[in-house]
Structure formats: structure tokens, C-alpha cells
Design a protein around this motif. Structure first.
Motif, short mmCIF file in Angstrom:
data_model
loop_
_atom_site.label_atom_id
_atom_site.label_comp_id
_atom_site.label_asym_id
_atom_site.label_seq_id
_atom_site.Cartn_x
_atom_site.Cartn_y
_atom_site.Cartn_z
N LEU A 246 6.36 10.81 -3.98
CA LEU A 246 5.54 9.59 -3.91
C LEU A 246 6.37 8.32 -3.98
N ASP A 247 7.02 8.06 -5.11
CA ASP A 247 7.79 6.83 -5.29
C ASP A 247 9.03 6.81 -4.39
N HIS A 248 9.24 5.68 -3.73
CA HIS A 248 10.38 5.49 -2.82
C HIS A 248 10.26 6.33 -1.55
N THR A 249 9.18 7.07 -1.40
CA THR A 249 8.99 7.90 -0.21
C THR A 249 7.77 7.43 0.58
N LEU A 250 6.64 7.30 -0.08
CA LEU A 250 5.45 6.72 0.53
C LEU A 250 5.10 5.39 -0.12
N TRP A 251 5.15 5.39 -1.45
CA TRP A 251 4.75 4.22 -2.25
C TRP A 251 5.98 3.33 -2.46
N ASP A 252 5.86 2.04 -2.12
CA ASP A 252 7.00 1.13 -2.19
C ASP A 252 7.27 0.72 -3.64
N PHE A 253 7.99 1.57 -4.33
CA PHE A 253 8.21 1.37 -5.76
C PHE A 253 8.91 0.04 -6.04
#
Length: 227
Positions: free
Chosen positions: A11-18
Motif C-alpha cells: 500500500l504505502d509508497h506503492t499505491l498510496w502516496d505516503f
């Protein structure tokens, strides 16, 4: 990859712009707490420190509470900015509360999910905190794309531990040879997937190491070439 039926995403850094959502969370906190500190300067120091503490957390060398406090304490100390422990703990709590309220996704995320959902079952495997990750999925309005969402807290161990991937495979009712794992972390996502027989696709940036054995892309939309 014609035999592939299921795709697991980090999720984080992959789809969601952390990074973007994290910066916006700190901007809100700095304003509310009236911190006399340049936000860009803070983030430049904080981001690598945060990554290092996440590695320690992933390797079970520190607890969740230590991660939340120490990444802030270490950053303020390095910037020679005095902050009382009580305020650090309040900032840590506010940060966790505010972070999922911002919902920026990486470029191409929705386009890719729309493209893939017609051909595959989609799932999430994340090392993030249970309560935070589910809110991120809901607030960014992408939760409906995924059949199975597995957090490390729900399993009791973190990626790259094989148990996380095995748990996710069982929950999704799919064998490793029919699955793909897409993620930004070489250690947690790529090597973790390889260890259990899942084919990885590495979403990398200029700060990542690249493993020549696996497919690597620099943007989400490049993944369409392979799926």
C-alpha cells in the motif's frame, strides 16, 4: 504470466502516496502546535530517520510505540529543536490520526486498478498499522478494488516473513505460482515474495536498489506492459 489469477499490492509508497500525505499531516500539526520549524527542513531529516525506524520495527527490534516516539525524538534532536516528551507524544498521536485523512495516490494508481480488476483478483499485503491502513483504503476510495486485505498486525509478523505471504495466499485461496506481488520495498516485498514462490514486480525509485532477477518498473502504468 498467462497463469496469473491474483495480484497482491503493497500500500504505502506503492499505491498510496505516503510522502505527500505525510507532509500534509505534518503541515497541519506544525500549524496547530505552532512549531517554529521549517517543514521542508524537518521532512528532509525526518524521512530517512523514519525509514530506518521502520526497518527496526519490521525486524522486530522495536515496538510500535517506540517507532512512533523515537522517529520524532531523533529528528528533533538532530535539528537541535527542543520539544518536551509530552508534546512529542501528542504529535505522534495526532500524526497517526491525521495521516489517513489525506488521500493522495501515486500517479496512475486508479488507472492501473481499473485495468487490472477486469482480469485479476486484487489484494493488499501491508506492514502498516491495522487501524491506519484500513482508513487509508477507505478515505482514498480504493478499498472496493480489493478482495483480501492483510496487515502484518493481523498476522503477528511482518513482511518479508514468509508467514505473512502464506497467510495472504490462504486467505485469497490462491497458490503462489498463480500470484504476483507488486511493491516498492526490495527487502519486504520483492525478496519476501520470492521466498514463497510469488512472482514480484518491483516499483522502484532512484533511491532503491534493483534486483536484476525480477521485473522492475519506475511507474505504476508501466505494469500494464506485463499484465
Amino acid at each position: 504470466m498467462t497463469e496469473i489469477t491474483d495480484i497482491f499490492f503493497d500500500l504505502d509508497h506503492t499505491l498510496w502516496d505516503f510522502d505527500k500525505n505525510s507532509a500534509l499531516s505534518f503541515k497541519k500539526i506544525f500549524k496547530e502546535k505552532q512549531l517554529k520549524l521549517d517543514l521542508d527542513e524537518f521532512l528532509k531529516v525526518y524521512e530517512p530517520i523514519n525509514l530506518e525506524y521502520w526497518r527496526l520495527y519490521r525486524d522486530d527490534k522495536i515496538a510500535k510505540e517506540e517507532l512512533r516516539y523515537k522517529r520524532l525524538k531523533t529528528t528533533f534532536d538532530k535539528l537541535n529543536y527542543e520539544v518536551e516528551d509530552e508534546l512529542i507524544n501528542q504529535i505522534a498521536e495526532d500524526y497517526i490520526n491525521y495521516l489517513p485523512l489525506f488521500n493522495h495516490l501515486l500517479d496512475g494508481a486508479i488507472d492501473l486498478l481499473e485495468y487490472l480488476k477486469e482480469k485479476y483478483k486484487l489484494h493488499i499485503i501491508t506492514n502498516g498499522f491495522e487501524e491506519v491502513q484500513k482508513l487509508k483504503l477507505e478515505k482514498s476510495q480504493i478499498h472496493s478494488y480489493f478482495d483480501v486485505v492483510v496487515t502484518s498486525e493481523s498476522v503477528g509478523v511482518k513482511k518479508p516473513n514468509p508467514r505473512v505471504f502464506e497467510f495472504a495466499l490462504n486467505k485469497a485461496n490462491v497458490t503462489a505460482n498463480k500470484a504476483i506481488m507488486i511493491g516498492d520495498s526490495l527487502e519486504a516485498d520483492v525478496l519476501g515474495a520470492l521466498a514463497v514462490g510469488i512472482t514480484p514486480i518491483h516499483l522502484f525509485n532512484s533511491m532503491c536498489n534493483v534486483d536484476e532477477r525480477v521485473t522492475s518498473v519506475q511507474s505504476l502504468l508501466e505494469i500494464k506492459q506485463y499484465l
